[in-house]
Design a protein around this motif. Structure first.
Motif, PDB file in Angstrom:
ATOM      1  N   ARG A 111       0.819  -1.213   0.000  1.00  0.00           N
ATOM      2  CA  ARG A 111       0.000   0.000   0.000  1.00  0.00           C
ATOM      3  C   ARG A 111       0.856   1.268   0.000  1.00  0.00           C
ATOM      4  O   ARG A 111       0.526   2.259  -0.660  1.00  0.00           O
ATOM      5  CB  ARG A 111      -0.931  -0.015   1.216  1.00  0.00           C
ATOM      6  CG  ARG A 111      -1.933   1.141   1.271  1.00  0.00           C
ATOM      7  CD  ARG A 111      -2.920   1.056   0.123  1.00  0.00           C
ATOM      8  NE  ARG A 111      -3.872   2.165   0.148  1.00  0.00           N
ATOM      9  CZ  ARG A 111      -5.096   2.076   0.667  1.00  0.00           C
ATOM     10  NH1 ARG A 111      -5.510   0.936   1.212  1.00  0.00           N
ATOM     11  NH2 ARG A 111      -5.905   3.111   0.631  1.00  0.00           N
ATOM     12  N   ASP A 112       1.962   1.281   0.727  1.00  0.00           N
ATOM     13  CA  ASP A 112       2.790   2.481   0.787  1.00  0.00           C
ATOM     14  C   ASP A 112       3.387   2.823  -0.570  1.00  0.00           C
ATOM     15  O   ASP A 112       3.498   3.989  -0.949  1.00  0.00           O
ATOM     16  CB  ASP A 112       3.902   2.303   1.825  1.00  0.00           C
ATOM     17  CG  ASP A 112       4.793   1.110   1.523  1.00  0.00           C
ATOM     18  OD1 ASP A 112       4.257   0.059   1.083  1.00  0.00           O
ATOM     19  OD2 ASP A 112       6.014   1.200   1.726  1.00  0.00           O
ATOM     20  N   ASP A 145       0.459   4.069  -2.936  1.00  0.00           N
ATOM     21  CA  ASP A 145       0.038   5.425  -2.610  1.00  0.00           C
ATOM     22  C   ASP A 145       1.112   6.458  -2.923  1.00  0.00           C
ATOM     23  O   ASP A 145       0.817   7.646  -3.045  1.00  0.00           O
ATOM     24  CB  ASP A 145      -0.343   5.520  -1.132  1.00  0.00           C
ATOM     25  CG  ASP A 145      -1.649   4.786  -0.830  1.00  0.00           C
ATOM     26  OD1 ASP A 145      -2.410   4.533  -1.780  1.00  0.00           O
ATOM     27  OD2 ASP A 145      -1.884   4.459   0.350  1.00  0.00           O
ATOM     28  N   ASP A 166       2.646   6.759  -5.614  1.00  0.00           N
ATOM     29  CA  ASP A 166       2.627   7.005  -7.066  1.00  0.00           C
ATOM     30  C   ASP A 166       3.835   6.397  -7.771  1.00  0.00           C
ATOM     31  O   ASP A 166       4.301   6.920  -8.789  1.00  0.00           O
ATOM     32  CB  ASP A 166       2.561   8.510  -7.371  1.00  0.00           C
ATOM     33  CG  ASP A 166       1.305   9.159  -6.802  1.00  0.00           C
ATOM     34  OD1 ASP A 166       0.313   8.425  -6.612  1.00  0.00           O
ATOM     35  OD2 ASP A 166       1.322  10.364  -6.549  1.00  0.00           O
ATOM     36  N   LEU A 204      -6.663   2.553  -6.193  1.00  0.00           N
ATOM     37  CA  LEU A 204      -6.284   3.781  -6.878  1.00  0.00           C
ATOM     38  C   LEU A 204      -7.474   4.470  -7.538  1.00  0.00           C
ATOM     39  O   LEU A 204      -7.490   5.690  -7.682  1.00  0.00           O
ATOM     40  CB  LEU A 204      -5.205   3.479  -7.921  1.00  0.00           C
ATOM     41  CG  LEU A 204      -3.814   3.149  -7.352  1.00  0.00           C
ATOM     42  CD1 LEU A 204      -2.897   2.643  -8.451  1.00  0.00           C
ATOM     43  CD2 LEU A 204      -3.206   4.383  -6.685  1.00  0.00           C
TER      44      LEU A 204
END
Length: 584
Positions: free
Chosen positions: A121-122, A125, A127, A151
């Protein structure tokens, strides 16, 4: 949306396309939540796969009618021999005979599993463009699907769905992809065109691609990345090594090429003249290797990882695990080692992840012309309990064999004169060259007569590749094994330099080369292959050095010729010498 409940319902929808007796047998065969595939091959017994186990469903062989019944209840098979079921994630793959008739089916269960992407997830998130590797069926597409859902809540996401695996079959995509839009691909060979179409026509912020497998698709991915669009995709391969050695897809992580350095640059780097380097910036920022469904290896900066890999620098990736209670744990993983391309050895597969086999084959080090001389980290010396890696240098020679007075406590400081000695068992390495290399560096490197007495074993690449008994024995005992590219003084010196953490002193190139040539000549004469050997012409200072080395080894030498072509002849005392002008 309660995905777990819907997954069971979707699985039962797949069972409805089977003959009734087969469907009933599948339900009796095991837990439907663990069902992964149903296999039907003409003339063979039908089977269902629950996780890693396979269960035979009935004693009746599969008949053509059974296969026709299943095919009639699913969508049309595309050019890649795949079909699906409307608004489900299941995939039915066909095996055809030479006439195009379907004679086998693999019905793979597709599931939307909530939370599978939390382990990444990190990165999602942040990008970052992420490339995911892993063997078939390990969950790559499931992670893609979940990433699309996450997303799509805040970005414009477009999925290029070549086989309808991410969004399911039919015109209406499966709810598991959230608000993401999907582009279907008419033919697998056109995937690269649809990828470019997605970025040109639909203004995405994120593009998700499954199964990048052709060079044209790799080039399309680079084009998309250069336009500033976040990419998340999967590729054929299991590890970073697989990808680098794949000429079709290596461009995704920058690729590698052989580069010839100038003499000055090679000396500055302390390498040989021909080295491997990264060819271009990588298309993706981050690489993820799926080792198991709840175990990932993450290279957060893929450019730095490839650079370290080709230069022989130990760069530890991150190991992430999802525990039974849902916690995500992180730790350092063993650094990868480049495979045989470019002359660097690859240890056996299980040494990639030392926790699988804490002792055997987990201590292979690479010694070559481009080793690090200021620091050597024994990343692969893991204890059976999974403790931290041992670090050794001039203060801590080895946390291994040897007498107690030879071993030092970590952090104990010594001067060069106080540095402890190490015993090395030589297998295929010339003893006289080893001794000369140790003299050059001024280190106390002793030769062990038995493997069990040694702190480490030093051998050559051909012997290591053949897995000779003495090497296997050393690995079993947990003794570090050092592999040299060639049996030269410079290679041995490079290895000892890393082992003792001392710099290689700078020498004049002519004197250095003269020493090597003299030692080779001495060895040739001592082995009895010839009565004498002529050295190349040299100036008076170099000839004085050559005379001293020859005398030290109990041989005779004589200067012959006139300047500037004056040279030395090396010979045994019993050689039939005559006047130099008359020859021998």
């Amino acid at each position: 949306m309660e995905f777990s409940r819907n997954n069971i319902e979707d699985t039962k929808r797949l069972l409805k396309i089977l003959p009734e007796d087969l469907a009933a047998a599948v339900e009796r065969g095991g837990d439907l939540s663990a069902l992964t595939e149903i296999v039907l091959d003409l003339g063979r017994l039908p089977a269902a796969r629950f996780g890693d186990s396979e269960t035979v469903l009935t004693d009746r062989e599969v008949e053509a009618g059974m296969i026709e019944t299943v095919c009639a209840n699913v969508g049309a098979f595309d050019l890649d021999n795949r079909a699906g079921m409307e608004r489900t994630l299941h995939r039915i793959s066909a095996i055809r005979n030479r006439n195009g008739r379907i004679i086998g089916l693999t019905c793979r269960i597709g599931r939307a599993i909530f939370g599978t992407a939390e382990i990444l997830r990190d990165l999602i998130d942040a990008d970052r463009s992420i490339l995911i590797l892993g063997k078939p069926g390990i969950g790559k597409t499931t992670i893609l699907r979940e990433a699309a859902r996450i997303l799509s809540e805040r970005k414009r996401v477009v999925i290029v769905d070549t086989s309808n695996e991410i969004g399911g079959d039919g015109d209406i995509p499966h709810p598991a992809i959230g608000k993401a839009r999907r582009l279907q691909v008419a033919k697998p060979a056109l995937q690269h065109e649809v990828m470019i179409e997605a970025v040109e026509n639909h203004n995405p912020e994120v593009i998700i691609i499954d199964e990048i497998g052709r060079e044209s698709e790799a080039q399309a991915a680079r084009t998309i990345a250069e336009r500033g669009v976040q990419l998340i995709g999967t590729a054929h391969g299991q590890t970073i090594n697989n990808l680098l050695m794949n000429p079709t897809l290596s461009d995704l992580i920058g690729g590698i090429e052989s580069v010839t350095l100038s003499d000055e640059e090679a000396r500055r780097r302390g390498t040989q003249k021909t080295v491997l380097e990264r060819r271009s910036p990588p298309t993706f920022n981050t690489l993820v290797e799926i080792v198991a469904r709840d175990h990932l290896i993450v290279y957060e900066d893929i450019a730095a990882a490839v650079d370290a890999l080709v230069r022989g620098v130990a760069l530890e990736p991150e190991s992430r695990r999802r525990e039974a209670d849902g916690r995500i744990t992180r730790a350092k993983a063993a650094p990868p080692v480049l495979e045989s391309r470019g002359g660097v050895l690859q240890p056996p597969n299980h040494s990639r992840y030392p926790e699988r086999n804490p002792v055997a084959n987990s201590n292979i080090y690479r010694i070559s012309g481009h080793t690090r001389r200021n620091q050597l980290t024994a990343n692969s010396l893991f204890s059976p309990s999974g403790g931290n890696a041992a670090v050794f240098g001039p203060e801590t020679p080895l946390n291994g064999s040897g007498s107690a007075d030879e071993r030092m406590e970590p952090g104990e400081k010594t001067t060069r004169k106080e540095r402890r000695s190490l015993k090395l068992f030589l297998h295929g390495v010339a003893r006289n060259r080893f001794q000369r290399a140790a003299e050059r560096l001024g280190v106390r490197a002793l030769i062990a007569n038995q493997v069990e007495e040694a702190d480490a074993l030093m051998t050559l690449r051909p012997y290591y590749r053949d897995r000779q008994a003495v090497i296997v024995d050393a690995e079993t005992r947990g003794i570090p094994v050092y592999v040299l590219r060639s049996n030269t003084i410079n290679q041995i010196e490079s290895g000892l330099s890393s082992l003792f953490d001392v710099p290689i002193r700078q020498r004049e190139s002519n004197r250095d080369r003269a020493e090597d040539e003299t030692f080779q000549a001495i060895e040739t004469v001592l082995t009895g292959n010839t009565d004498w050997v002529d050295l190349p012409p040299a100036d008076a200072a170099v000839r004085a050095l050559e005379h001293a080395l020859i005398e030290k080894h109990g041989l005779l030498s004589k200067s012959i010729g006139k300047e500037p072509r004056r040279f030395i002849r090396v010979y045994r005392p019993d050689a039939p010498i005559r006047d130099a002008d008359q020859g021998w």
